[in-house]
Design an enzyme around this catalytic site. Structure first.
Site, PDB file in Angstrom:
ATOM      1  CE1 TYR A 181      28.709  -7.801  -1.243  1.00 38.30           C
ATOM      2  CE2 TYR A 181      28.849  -9.625   0.307  1.00 38.30           C
ATOM      3  CZ  TYR A 181      29.407  -8.504  -0.277  1.00 38.30           C
ATOM      4  OH  TYR A 181      30.641  -8.092   0.091  1.00 38.30           O
ATOM      5  CE  LYS A 236      38.348   1.568  -4.739  1.00 37.34           C
ATOM      6  NZ  LYS A 236      39.267   2.245  -3.872  1.00 37.34           N
ATOM      7  CG  HIS A 237      33.900   2.608  -6.903  1.00 36.61           C
ATOM      8  ND1 HIS A 237      32.949   1.779  -6.353  1.00 36.61           N
ATOM      9  CD2 HIS A 237      34.714   2.987  -5.901  1.00 36.61           C
ATOM     10  CE1 HIS A 237      33.180   1.670  -5.057  1.00 36.61           C
ATOM     11  NE2 HIS A 237      34.249   2.381  -4.755  1.00 36.61           N
ATOM     12  CG  ASN A 261      30.001  14.721 -19.943  1.00 37.50           C
ATOM     13  OD1 ASN A 261      29.712  14.115 -20.945  1.00 37.50           O
ATOM     14  ND2 ASN A 261      29.263  15.682 -19.432  1.00 37.50           N
ATOM     15  CG  HIS A 266      26.307   6.959 -20.645  1.00 38.53           C
ATOM     16  ND1 HIS A 266      26.150   7.078 -22.003  1.00 38.53           N
ATOM     17  CD2 HIS A 266      26.560   8.194 -20.191  1.00 38.53           C
ATOM     18  CE1 HIS A 266      26.273   8.357 -22.341  1.00 38.53           C
ATOM     19  NE2 HIS A 266      26.535   9.051 -21.255  1.00 38.53           N
TER      20      HIS A 266
END
Ligand code: 5GP
Length: 538
Positions: free
Chosen positions: A212, A273-274, A415, A538
């Site tokens: 997924y 992480k993330h 930031n 970003h």
């Protein structure tokens, strides 16, 4: 049944062996000038294409196989009586196999100083036409555009006397893809050269379906970029564990990019992480780096992705006992470490990346936005200048730590600010980071310094240094470096840094209020370097 084959190759790799194999199977071989010469030199019988067409190869090779006796022989529907009747009437003999590879257009136009005439002469016309005719009639004709396939085809012919339908289908798709890519390359070159237009073209292999996407209800696929040679997830070899998920790809890529920024002077570990490094450290040994990276944020490290710049060893593997991680990506694994980690969990994904120390093989990055694509050069380098802008000098001994701190900040979503500390001579740890905030002040005040305090409290309790926590905190923070990914728009960030006793700050500079920011740093006896290089991410 393959009775006649047409061979016309620019890249002659393996063609003699292939032709010899066909000859042994009593397959008649037709070939074009250079290919024919090579086969005859090797003692293989071949019919010249000019004998079949009744025309010489002409116009400097521009017209060789473009003739109904060739294309009729390829395109004729064998089961259609009228096709077969026409073929017979016009003395067209059927051709059941084509092995063609094309003039090296891409190589030609990538050479320095190539001129338009040379490029145009390297546009193959007859070759793609042969491939397309053969591929269109794949039910009857075997089409070979890649020397890599010669061996398999001979094997099938020897064992069953035919090329299987499945193989013919695969080869036909491959041939159409090959000519499509070939024409794309011509389009890109001519668009640029004749029209001054940039065509965005990326070349990916067949997608691998993922379980997924970012969330369970989203479908997702991973496509490998073709021809990429440096370190990348597409080149990583999975040694153990479940297949990678969508988020795994994103995070492992961040981990890889982070650790590449840190370099390989010392063993280094990134914990992600993330899509942000939550732990990052270097050490005298890999395990030392791992331990310090883990201490950078032990809560977030749960379920993280680890990337190292050195071969993963047993000591580091044992450190992970009882700790849950999703992926370890390393240039290699020591044998006993690999066995230990395999034993630790069936799901832990272990990825080996031998190309680790090479440079990234990609010049650009891309980002899809709805209805459009952004392309930019990769963000290469850490700083453009090294200019101390404050009264308090910036000590040269802090350079290594500062570079490490910028590397950490560069890999963290904007930031961002990062705090880094030299815990031992030449060994660095990211104390904490503030990531992804819409303003820099929150990244410092609410995240980086708060988090640093929490982490140091844990370390203080574990190591019980011979001083009060406040003294310990001050001793670490007053020696650490804070890097900011972009300039300080106001002096408030400097004030907050001072509240936590931070004395060394790195910023790209460039704000209209730089003077005010510098004056505040001077007033607070902080030393600050401007690097001239912003690292938004970003
Ligand atoms: P050879 O080295 O055998 O003389 O030429 C092989 C090359 O000729 C192959 O790359 C093939 O794609 C190309 N070729 C085959 N037929 C034609 C044709 O009619 N016109 C052009 N321009 N190239 C052809």
């Amino acid at each position: 049944m393959v009775k006649r084959a047409l061979l016309s190759v620019s890249d002659k790799t393996g063609i003699v062996e292939f032709a010899r194999g066909l000859e042994q199977l009593n397959i008649e071989i037709i070939s074009t000038g250079g290919t024919a010469r090579m086969l005859r030199d090797a003692g293989i019988e071949t019919i010249d294409v000019s004998e079949v067409t009744g025309f010489p190869e002409m116009m400097g090779g521009r017209v060789k196989t473009l003739h109904p006796r060739i294309h009729g022989g390829l395109l004729c529907l064998r089961e259609d009586a009228s096709h077969m009747g026409e073929a017979e009437k016009e003395s067209i003999e059927l051709i059941d196999m084509v092995a063609v590879n094309l003039y090296p257009f891409e190589i030609t136009v990538s050479k320095d100083g190539v001129n338009l005439e040379e490029a145009i002469e390297n546009i193959d016309i007859g070759g793609p036409t042969l491939l397309r005719s053969a591929a269109k009639n794949y039910a009857a004709v075997t089409v070979v555009c890649d020397p890599e396939d010669y061996g398999h085809i001979l094997k099938e012919l020897r064992s069953t006397g035919v090329v299987s339908d499945q193989t013919k289908e695969k080869l036909a798709v491959k041939a159409f893809r090959h000519t499509a890519n070939y024409d794309s390359t011509i389009d890109t070159y001519l668009s640029k050269t004749l029209l001054g237009e940039d065509v965005l073209r990326m070349n990916f292999t067949d997608g691998v379906k993922l379980r997924y996407g970012e969330n369970w209800h989203q479908e997702a696929t991973y496509y490998k970029e073709k021809g990429i040679e440096g370190p990348s997830l597409s080149n990583a070899k999975q040694l153990h564990g479940k297949e990678l998920s969508y988020n795994n790809y994103v995070d492992a890529d961040n981990a890889l990019q982070t650790i590449k920024e840190v370099g390989n002077k010392n063993p280094a570990v990134a914990i992600v992480k993330h899509n942000n490094p939550c732990g990052l450290a270097t050490g005298n040994t890999l395990c030392e780096a791992l331990q310090h990276a883990w201490d950078g944020d032990p809560i977030s490290a749960f379920g993280s992705i680890i990337c190292t710049n050195t071969v993963f060893d047993m000591e580091s593997a044992q450190y992970l006992k009882g700790k849950f991680v999703e992926i370890i990506l390393a240039p290699g694994f020591e044998h006993d470490a690999l066995e230990y980690l395999k034993e630790k969990s069936a799901n832990l994904r272990l990825l080996e990346l031998p190309q680790f120390n090479e440079n990234f093989d990609t010049e650009y990055t891309y980002k899809y936005v709805v209805g459009g694509m952004l392309k930019q050069q990769r963000n290469v380098g850490l700083y453009e200048k090294w200019e101390c802008v404050t009264d308090a000098p910036y000590p040269e001994e802090k350079r290594g730590l500062s570079e490490f701190c910028i590397a950490a900040c560069k890999s963290t979503k904007s930031n961002s600010v990062t705090l880094a500390y030299e815990y031992k001579d030449g060994c660095y740890v990211m104390l904490s980071m503030g990531a992804g905030q819409p303003n820099r002040v929150d990244s410092i005040r609410k995240l980086a310094t708060t988090k640093a305090r929490e982490n140091l409290e844990l370390i203080y309790e574990r190591e019980k240094p011979d001083m009060s926590f406040d003294e310990y905190w001050e001793s670490v923070l007053s020696e650490c470096v804070m890097a900011s990914d972009a300039f300080f728009p106001f002096d408030d960030s400097i004030v907050h840094a001072d509240e936590s006793n931070i004395k060394y700050i790195i910023s790209p500079g460039g704000s209209i209020r730089d003077e005010e920011v510098i004056a505040t740093a001077n007033r607070l006896d902080i030393s600050m370097v401007f690097t001239g290089m912003r690292h938004f991410l970003h």
